[in-house]
Motif scaffolding. Sequence first.
Motif, PDB file in Angstrom:
ATOM      1  N   VAL A  67       0.842  -1.183   0.000  1.00  0.00           N
ATOM      2  CA  VAL A  67       0.000   0.000   0.000  1.00  0.00           C
ATOM      3  C   VAL A  67       0.882   1.239   0.000  1.00  0.00           C
ATOM      4  N   THR A  68       0.440   2.277  -0.688  1.00  0.00           N
ATOM      5  CA  THR A  68       1.169   3.533  -0.750  1.00  0.00           C
ATOM      6  C   THR A  68       0.191   4.647  -1.100  1.00  0.00           C
TER       7      THR A  68
ATOM      8  N   ALA B  71      -7.780   1.460   4.215  1.00  0.00           N
ATOM      9  CA  ALA B  71      -8.833   2.189   4.918  1.00  0.00           C
ATOM     10  C   ALA B  71      -8.229   3.107   5.971  1.00  0.00           C
ATOM     11  N   ASN B  72      -7.219   2.622   6.671  1.00  0.00           N
ATOM     12  CA  ASN B  72      -6.553   3.419   7.699  1.00  0.00           C
ATOM     13  C   ASN B  72      -5.908   4.661   7.103  1.00  0.00           C
ATOM     14  N   GLU B  73      -5.244   4.502   5.947  1.00  0.00           N
ATOM     15  CA  GLU B  73      -4.613   5.653   5.294  1.00  0.00           C
ATOM     16  C   GLU B  73      -5.667   6.656   4.812  1.00  0.00           C
TER      17      GLU B  73
ATOM     18  N   ASN C 276       3.694   8.256   6.772  1.00  0.00           N
ATOM     19  CA  ASN C 276       4.983   7.898   6.189  1.00  0.00           C
ATOM     20  C   ASN C 276       4.826   7.119   4.887  1.00  0.00           C
ATOM     21  N   LEU C 277       3.572   6.910   4.446  1.00  0.00           N
ATOM     22  CA  LEU C 277       3.352   6.294   3.141  1.00  0.00           C
ATOM     23  C   LEU C 277       3.190   7.334   2.044  1.00  0.00           C
TER      24      LEU C 277
ATOM     25  N   LYS D 141       7.888  -4.455   5.336  1.00  0.00           N
ATOM     26  CA  LYS D 141       9.027  -3.620   4.957  1.00  0.00           C
ATOM     27  C   LYS D 141       8.519  -2.255   4.517  1.00  0.00           C
ATOM     28  N   LEU D 142       9.063  -1.199   5.119  1.00  0.00           N
ATOM     29  CA  LEU D 142       8.726   0.160   4.725  1.00  0.00           C
ATOM     30  C   LEU D 142       9.873   0.706   3.889  1.00  0.00           C
TER      31      LEU D 142
END
Length: 236
Positions: free
Chosen positions: A154-155, A198-200, A211-212, A227-228
């Motif tokens: 996700v981004t 959904a959170n983003e 941070n995404l 992994k980020l």
Amino acid sequence: MMKRYNQQMLLPEIGTKGQEKLNEASVLIIGAGGLGTVVATYLVAMGVGRVGIADFDQVEETNLHRQFLYTPADLGVNKAKVLARKLKVQNSYVEVISFEERITSENFTTISADSTILCDCSDNLSTRLILDKQCCLYKIPLVHGAVSDWQGYVTLFHYKNEFHYHDLFDMETLLKNDSCEINGISSPICGVIGSLMANETIKIILDLNSNLDGGFLYFNGLKNDFKLLKLQKVSG
């Protein structure tokens, strides 16, 4: 009405003012499959005021293992129509609208009218490229996710740092293929990535930093490995 949101309103980042922001928000979800089902369910449950769901496809038996709101009785019926109908029952205070057509460059402005955030839950490259181009043109934040076999990511695109889909291309090798029809899919992976999307979306509505925005969160369900990674803008 506000009583149903009491537990989330206890969060200092939400509270009464944050819930009002959620109630006033309008989100369009492209794709009512494994990801879209999860994203739409959470956004409606949390009281996002207007949720649009766009999908031209019909419910098939092979969808049922991961697209959990559909039942055998829904086979052959348009996914967006079924999902919207069921979510209206879950929260009658939310306006849930279905668009039973494939999104194109020509109908984008009509379908996305009044939407301030888009969630890309599609499963094909052509749709993703259309959304990337149109969201760039109209400056609409795009929450993007994808899944394949035991993996997902996700981004965020076209948000504060103005990253584009083509800034992600080098990282596409983390997923083996564009379609779960070829690689298969573990149902809980859709749940993990859809929940993150959904959170983003909620964070964007509340104007919380992420941070995404310029980051890429990759998840491997076999290894329980997150992994980020940092995105880098592609020159030219």
